[in-house]
Design an enzyme around this catalytic site. Structure first.
Site, PDB file in Angstrom:
ATOM      1  CB  SER A 144       8.904   7.989   7.214  1.00  0.00           C
ATOM      2  OG  SER A 144       8.759   8.592   8.484  1.00  0.00           O
ATOM      3  CD  GLU A 145       4.715   5.998  12.574  1.00  0.00           C
ATOM      4  OE1 GLU A 145       4.666   4.786  12.813  1.00  0.00           O
ATOM      5  OE2 GLU A 145       4.668   6.869  13.464  1.00  0.00           O
ATOM      6  CG  ASN A 146       5.790  10.898   8.587  1.00  0.00           C
ATOM      7  OD1 ASN A 146       6.600   9.983   8.534  1.00  0.00           O
ATOM      8  ND2 ASN A 146       6.133  12.145   8.402  1.00  0.00           N
ATOM      9  CB  SER A 201       1.663   5.090   5.368  1.00  0.00           C
ATOM     10  OG  SER A 201       2.930   4.940   5.950  1.00  0.00           O
TER      11      SER A 201
END
Lengths: 221, 216
Positions: B52-54, B94
């Site tokens: 997940s990019e976060n 990330s």
């Protein structure tokens, strides 16, 4: 060294009108809600806000937008469910918007913190977001030159902090907070728990050198 | 002819179809919206690690009501859990994973896909509507395999699989394969090539809803 500040009001007191202001967080996670509320009370306006999103509902950055304190937003994803105050101000032409791809936003911020003059990224090459920017082809691949993005202040949220300003984080509340701490001239940290003892050096994610002041604000969300 | 007259896949069936093509041991990023359904359909016996990019690897299932951690969310801002072997990290790490070629597959939604693999999924031509790019442009340049998962046509019946995109591009020539409710198509140097049709759909019907030519 003691970077603790007694309360949120004192922590945000140095923010001036027209300042550029990084605000950590992604969605509702890792947002320094306490500092934002204190800043609203403090009254600084004409702010350039650098953050991933542009607030949702009636909390956080949305409050600053509602109160008309924000002149410009630099972010990757302003439109989220409930981003009504951003949309209202944007449609009325009351706030400028610079949309930056999320990874480019993070890296521009990191560059500013790391003393670099910019970087070449394949992200956005050939798209509308690269218009007007320098490009270069390396080994047959196109890259866009992106400049560092510094700020006067950063408001960030962490899980734990100590007197030295060392910080550790919780789950996905980490997000932009460590990189923003590096890039602002004056980083103000809100932590859920201010430890009386030094944090274990092995657990420190953001070293205190990047943090000017640290204040406790327990509430999660 | 409307899509309703054919045996179009629903969102869950489409997600299950995409999940079939994700190999064991893959690192996968799911775009916001419908692609997030894919994680629930990974075939038994395969371990797929969702990014997940976060700032998370090892995104696990939705938590039981009452056990949500308000600071444990995915890119769609939904509450999630951490799967065994999960890790948290900050944003520039990330996106280093995404741009740096470390993620194997990304599954994204789209407004339009062109026969040369161009993708448009971040802005429309409506300038009163604020654009929102998020991490899409970083993903498409860095992840070697980009799957697009979408309805075959827009609500008004207009095509989304085009000769060239009319909306602003997210990336140029980046799409590997398109999964729609009606068909699976590979993007090849010659254009869209049919991989399979949804049961009950004919090539003639699907071609009629596709602006670009479908090669067989």
């Amino acid at each position: 060294m003691d970077k603790r500040v007694k309360d949120l009001e004192r922590a945000v007191a140095p923010v001036i009108d027209g300042a550029s202001l990084m605000i950590g967080g992604f969605g509702s996670s890792g947002i320094p809600f306490g500092l934002i509320d204190a800043l609203l009370e403090q009254g600084a306006s004409g702010l350039t806000v650098i953050s991933n999103n542009a607030g949702a509902g009636e909390t956080g950055i949305a409050k600053l937008l509602k109160a008309g304190r924000v002149a410009k937003v630099i972010c990757s994803y302003p439109r989220t469910p409930g981003s009504i105050w951003f949309e209202k101000r944007f449609e009325a032409g009351e706030v400028n918007l610079e949309v930056v791809p999320q990874g480019t936003l993070a890296e521009r911020i990191r560059c500013a913190g790391a003393g670099l003059g910019g970087f070449l990224t394949p992200t956005a090459y050939g798209t509308q977001l690269a218009e007007g920017k320098e490009t270069r082809v390396i080994d047959g691949r196109g890259y866009v030159f992106e400049q560092p993005l510094p700020a006067d202040f950063a408001l960030i949220r962490a899980e734990r902090g100590d007197n030295w300003g060392n910080l550790s984080f919780h789950a996905t509340a980490r997000n932009f907070n460590p990189v923003m701490a590096m890039a602002a001239k004056h980083t103000i940290a809100e932590v859920r728990e201010l430890s009386n003892d030094p944090l274990d050096p092995e657990s420190v994610v953001t070293p205190g050198i990047f943090v000017k002041s640290v204040t406790e604000f327990e509430v999660r969300l | 002819m409307s899509v309703m007259t054919m045996n179009a896949l629903d969102d869950a069936q489409l997600a299950a179809r995409v999940a079939q093509d994700i190999p064991d041991g893959s690192y996968v990023n799911l775009g916001i919206g419908k692609p997030t359904y894919v994680s629930a359909h990974v075939p038994k016996g395969r371990e797929v690690i969702f990014h997940s990019e976060n700032g998370m690897l090892g995104v696990g299932p939705t938590p039981e009501p009452g056990t949500e951690d308000l600071e444990l969310i995915d890119a769609s801002k939904r509450y999630v859990t951490a799967a065994p072997g999960a890790a948290f990290f900050e944003h520039s790490d990330s996106f280093a994973m995404m741009r740096g070629g470390h993620i194997d597959i990304a599954v994204l939604g789209a407004y339009q896909v062109a026969e040369n693999g161009d993708l448009a999924n971040w802005a429309t031509l409506d300038e009163t509507y604020p654009p929102a790019v998020g991490g899409a442009m970083d993903l498409v340049v860095g992840v070697p395999t980009i799957f697009v998962m979408m309805r075959h046509v827009n609500r008004d019946g207009s095509p989304k699989l085009l000769k060239s995109c009319s909306f602003p591009l997210t990336g140029l020539g980046v799409v590997s394969r398109v999964y729609t409710d009606l068909a699976v198509l590979d993007v090849t140097p010659e254009g869209f090539r049919l991989v399979e049709l949804t049961d009950g759909c004919s090539l003639e019907e699907v071609q009629a809803m596709t602006e670009a030519c479908i090669l067989t």
